[in-house]
Design a protein around this motif. Structure first.
Motif, PDB file in Angstrom:
ATOM      1  N   LEU A  59     -41.265-119.322 -12.773  1.00  0.00           N
ATOM      2  CA  LEU A  59     -41.948-118.244 -13.478  1.00  0.00           C
ATOM      3  C   LEU A  59     -42.154-118.622 -14.929  1.00  0.00           C
ATOM      4  CD1 LEU A  59     -39.974-115.155 -12.128  1.00  0.00           C
ATOM      5  CD2 LEU A  59     -42.182-116.017 -11.360  1.00  0.00           C
ATOM      6  N   GLN A  60     -43.299-118.251 -15.464  1.00  0.00           N
ATOM      7  CA  GLN A  60     -43.503-118.464 -16.881  1.00  0.00           C
ATOM      8  C   GLN A  60     -43.510-117.103 -17.562  1.00  0.00           C
ATOM      9  OE1 GLN A  60     -47.760-119.973 -16.119  1.00  0.00           O
ATOM     10  NE2 GLN A  60     -47.704-119.521 -18.266  1.00  0.00           N
ATOM     11  N   SER A  61     -42.987-117.066 -18.748  1.00  0.00           N
ATOM     12  CA  SER A  61     -42.948-115.795 -19.459  1.00  0.00           C
ATOM     13  C   SER A  61     -44.299-115.548 -20.111  1.00  0.00           C
ATOM     14  CB  SER A  61     -41.843-115.807 -20.521  1.00  0.00           C
ATOM     15  OG  SER A  61     -42.105-116.818 -21.466  1.00  0.00           O
ATOM     16  N   SER A  62     -44.578-114.297 -20.353  1.00  0.00           N
ATOM     17  CA  SER A  62     -45.825-113.964 -21.026  1.00  0.00           C
ATOM     18  C   SER A  62     -45.545-112.896 -22.063  1.00  0.00           C
ATOM     19  CB  SER A  62     -46.875-113.468 -20.027  1.00  0.00           C
ATOM     20  OG  SER A  62     -46.455-112.267 -19.436  1.00  0.00           O
ATOM     21  N   TYR A  63     -46.371-112.863 -23.070  1.00  0.00           N
ATOM     22  CA  TYR A  63     -46.256-111.902 -24.144  1.00  0.00           C
ATOM     23  C   TYR A  63     -47.520-111.074 -24.170  1.00  0.00           C
ATOM     24  CZ  TYR A  63     -42.809-115.341 -25.689  1.00  0.00           C
ATOM     25  OH  TYR A  63     -41.762-116.208 -25.751  1.00  0.00           O
ATOM     26  N   SER A  64     -47.399-109.886 -24.689  1.00  0.00           N
ATOM     27  CA  SER A  64     -48.566-109.037 -24.814  1.00  0.00           C
ATOM     28  C   SER A  64     -48.373-108.099 -25.995  1.00  0.00           C
ATOM     29  CB  SER A  64     -48.775-108.235 -23.531  1.00  0.00           C
ATOM     30  OG  SER A  64     -50.024-107.582 -23.563  1.00  0.00           O
ATOM     31  N   LEU A  65     -49.476-107.638 -26.544  1.00  0.00           N
ATOM     32  CA  LEU A  65     -49.408-106.626 -27.585  1.00  0.00           C
ATOM     33  C   LEU A  65     -48.786-105.368 -27.021  1.00  0.00           C
ATOM     34  CD1 LEU A  65     -53.027-106.897 -29.021  1.00  0.00           C
ATOM     35  CD2 LEU A  65     -50.931-107.780 -30.065  1.00  0.00           C
TER      36      LEU A  65
ATOM     37  N   SER B 230     -48.220 -99.739 -30.018  1.00  0.00           N
ATOM     38  CA  SER B 230     -48.164 -99.494 -31.462  1.00  0.00           C
ATOM     39  C   SER B 230     -49.003-100.515 -32.228  1.00  0.00           C
ATOM     40  CB  SER B 230     -46.706 -99.541 -31.937  1.00  0.00           C
ATOM     41  OG  SER B 230     -46.625 -99.382 -33.322  1.00  0.00           O
ATOM     42  N   ALA B 231     -48.869-101.786 -31.883  1.00  0.00           N
ATOM     43  CA  ALA B 231     -49.643-102.839 -32.554  1.00  0.00           C
ATOM     44  C   ALA B 231     -51.133-102.671 -32.265  1.00  0.00           C
ATOM     45  CB  ALA B 231     -49.165-104.218 -32.099  1.00  0.00           C
ATOM     46  N   ALA B 232     -51.467-102.380 -31.007  1.00  0.00           N
ATOM     47  CA  ALA B 232     -52.873-102.204 -30.633  1.00  0.00           C
ATOM     48  C   ALA B 232     -53.493-101.030 -31.385  1.00  0.00           C
ATOM     49  CB  ALA B 232     -52.986-101.991 -29.124  1.00  0.00           C
ATOM     50  N   ASP B 233     -52.760 -99.939 -31.507  1.00  0.00           N
ATOM     51  CA  ASP B 233     -53.263 -98.769 -32.224  1.00  0.00           C
ATOM     52  C   ASP B 233     -53.461 -99.081 -33.707  1.00  0.00           C
ATOM     53  OD1 ASP B 233     -54.049 -95.975 -32.004  1.00  0.00           O
ATOM     54  OD2 ASP B 233     -52.267 -95.539 -33.218  1.00  0.00           O
ATOM     55  N   ALA B 234     -52.516 -99.809 -34.288  1.00  0.00           N
ATOM     56  CA  ALA B 234     -52.643-100.201 -35.698  1.00  0.00           C
ATOM     57  C   ALA B 234     -53.869-101.086 -35.904  1.00  0.00           C
ATOM     58  CB  ALA B 234     -51.373-100.913 -36.162  1.00  0.00           C
ATOM     59  N   MET B 235     -54.127-101.988 -34.969  1.00  0.00           N
ATOM     60  CA  MET B 235     -55.294-102.872 -35.069  1.00  0.00           C
ATOM     61  C   MET B 235     -56.591-102.073 -34.968  1.00  0.00           C
ATOM     62  SD  MET B 235     -54.150-106.127 -32.810  1.00  0.00           S
ATOM     63  CE  MET B 235     -52.676-107.043 -33.210  1.00  0.00           C
TER      64      MET B 235
ATOM     65  N   LYS C 121     -71.522 -97.788 -40.473  1.00  0.00           N
ATOM     66  CA  LYS C 121     -72.013 -97.634 -39.108  1.00  0.00           C
ATOM     67  C   LYS C 121     -70.855 -97.212 -38.215  1.00  0.00           C
ATOM     68  CE  LYS C 121     -75.344-101.241 -40.000  1.00  0.00           C
ATOM     69  NZ  LYS C 121     -75.632-102.638 -39.936  1.00  0.00           N
ATOM     70  N   PRO C 122     -71.018 -96.097 -37.494  1.00  0.00           N
ATOM     71  CA  PRO C 122     -69.949 -95.718 -36.568  1.00  0.00           C
ATOM     72  C   PRO C 122     -69.863 -96.726 -35.424  1.00  0.00           C
ATOM     73  CG  PRO C 122     -71.823 -94.254 -36.318  1.00  0.00           C
ATOM     74  CD  PRO C 122     -72.136 -95.164 -37.471  1.00  0.00           C
ATOM     75  N   MET C 123     -68.651 -97.061 -35.048  1.00  0.00           N
ATOM     76  CA  MET C 123     -68.475 -98.081 -34.023  1.00  0.00           C
ATOM     77  C   MET C 123     -67.376 -97.695 -33.062  1.00  0.00           C
ATOM     78  SD  MET C 123     -65.484 -99.737 -34.721  1.00  0.00           S
ATOM     79  CE  MET C 123     -64.337 -99.913 -36.040  1.00  0.00           C
ATOM     80  N   CYS C 124     -67.258 -98.515 -32.015  1.00  0.00           N
ATOM     81  CA  CYS C 124     -66.219 -98.359 -31.007  1.00  0.00           C
ATOM     82  C   CYS C 124     -65.377 -99.635 -31.017  1.00  0.00           C
ATOM     83  CB  CYS C 124     -66.840 -98.137 -29.632  1.00  0.00           C
ATOM     84  SG  CYS C 124     -65.625 -97.841 -28.328  1.00  0.00           S
ATOM     85  N   VAL C 125     -64.067 -99.479 -30.918  1.00  0.00           N
ATOM     86  CA  VAL C 125     -63.147-100.614 -30.876  1.00  0.00           C
ATOM     87  C   VAL C 125     -62.284-100.507 -29.623  1.00  0.00           C
ATOM     88  CG1 VAL C 125     -61.481 -99.433 -32.368  1.00  0.00           C
ATOM     89  CG2 VAL C 125     -61.374-101.912 -32.140  1.00  0.00           C
ATOM     90  N   THR C 126     -62.078-101.659 -28.975  1.00  0.00           N
ATOM     91  CA  THR C 126     -61.230-101.732 -27.793  1.00  0.00           C
ATOM     92  C   THR C 126     -60.207-102.843 -28.001  1.00  0.00           C
ATOM     93  OG1 THR C 126     -63.066-101.043 -26.371  1.00  0.00           O
ATOM     94  CG2 THR C 126     -61.189-102.092 -25.290  1.00  0.00           C
ATOM     95  N   VAL C 127     -58.932-102.526 -27.759  1.00  0.00           N
ATOM     96  CA  VAL C 127     -57.866-103.518 -27.845  1.00  0.00           C
ATOM     97  C   VAL C 127     -57.260-103.667 -26.448  1.00  0.00           C
ATOM     98  CG1 VAL C 127     -55.723-104.219 -28.975  1.00  0.00           C
ATOM     99  CG2 VAL C 127     -57.390-102.823 -30.228  1.00  0.00           C
ATOM    100  N   LEU C 128     -57.196-104.919 -25.991  1.00  0.00           N
ATOM    101  CA  LEU C 128     -56.685-105.229 -24.655  1.00  0.00           C
ATOM    102  C   LEU C 128     -55.350-105.959 -24.736  1.00  0.00           C
ATOM    103  CD1 LEU C 128     -59.942-106.669 -23.026  1.00  0.00           C
ATOM    104  CD2 LEU C 128     -59.167-104.284 -23.094  1.00  0.00           C
TER     105      LEU C 128
END
Length: 191
Positions: free
Chosen positions: A27-33, A36-41, A56-63
């Motif tokens: 197994l390999q480990s994985s990291y993810s946001l 809290s970090a995604a919301d701050a971004m 300009k109003p925009m939309c942001v998506t954090v995955l």
């Protein structure tokens, strides 16, 4: 031969109640946001709209690292349909291709070669619109180069979208441990 009792396929305990290292070797480990970090971004990307010459109003998506939506925010006045889908597709491009959506565009459409353009169009089609060769998606990596997520922005010009996505991550980079692809932006329409 040892009988193992496994829980969630991550921990393997032998009959003598000692953890088995068999599972960890495959197994390999994985990291993810995290949320809290995604919301701050996302909030930092929205705040950075003030840096543009034209608001300009925009939309942001954090995955997250697997491409799942952690946060998706749409500014007041930003149409729902296309911008929401474009910001998502820009971020998904980064996860799928492990690079920025600008790099995808430049690699396949920058030279003007018909074969590369056809390949890009085929990739978009095969992926069901989950990839898009338009700047505005930024890959987020940990210090060891592992992908931890991506951020996509839509609603302004492509260079501005990329700047806003990149700017969204900068606050977290200042706290240490993250980098972006691209490392910098090329937006020329800042105040």
């Amino acid at each position: 031969e040892t009988d193992c009792h496994c829980a969630a396929l991550l921990i393997c305990i032998t009959n003598d109640h000692k953890p088995s290292i068999i599972m960890t070797s495959i197994l390999q480990s994985s990291y993810s946001l995290n949320l809290s970090a995604a919301d701050a971004m996302a909030n930092a990307a929205i705040k950075a709209v003030a840096h543009l010459k034209t608001h300009k109003p925009m939309c942001v998506t954090v995955l997250d690292s697997a491409g799942g939506i952690l946060v998706q925010k749409r500014m007041d006045g930003c149409p729902d349909g296309a911008y929401r889908k474009f910001s998502y597709a820009k971020a998904r491009t980064c996860i799928h291709l492990q690079t920025s959506s600008r790099e995808f565009r430049e690699k396949y459409t920058g030279s003007g070669e018909a074969a590369k353009f056809t390949q890009a169009a085929s990739m978009v089609s095969i992926m069901g619109g989950d990839v898009v060769p338009v700047a505005g998606g930024v890959l987020i990596q940990s210090a060891d180069g592992s992908t931890v997520g991506a951020i996509g922005v839509s609603g302004a010009a492509a260079d501005e979208d990329e700047y806003l996505a990149w700017k969204g991550v900068q606050e977290m980079i200042a706290k240490g441990g993250l980098s972006t692809v691209p490392e910098s932006h090329c937006c020329k329409t800042l105040k």
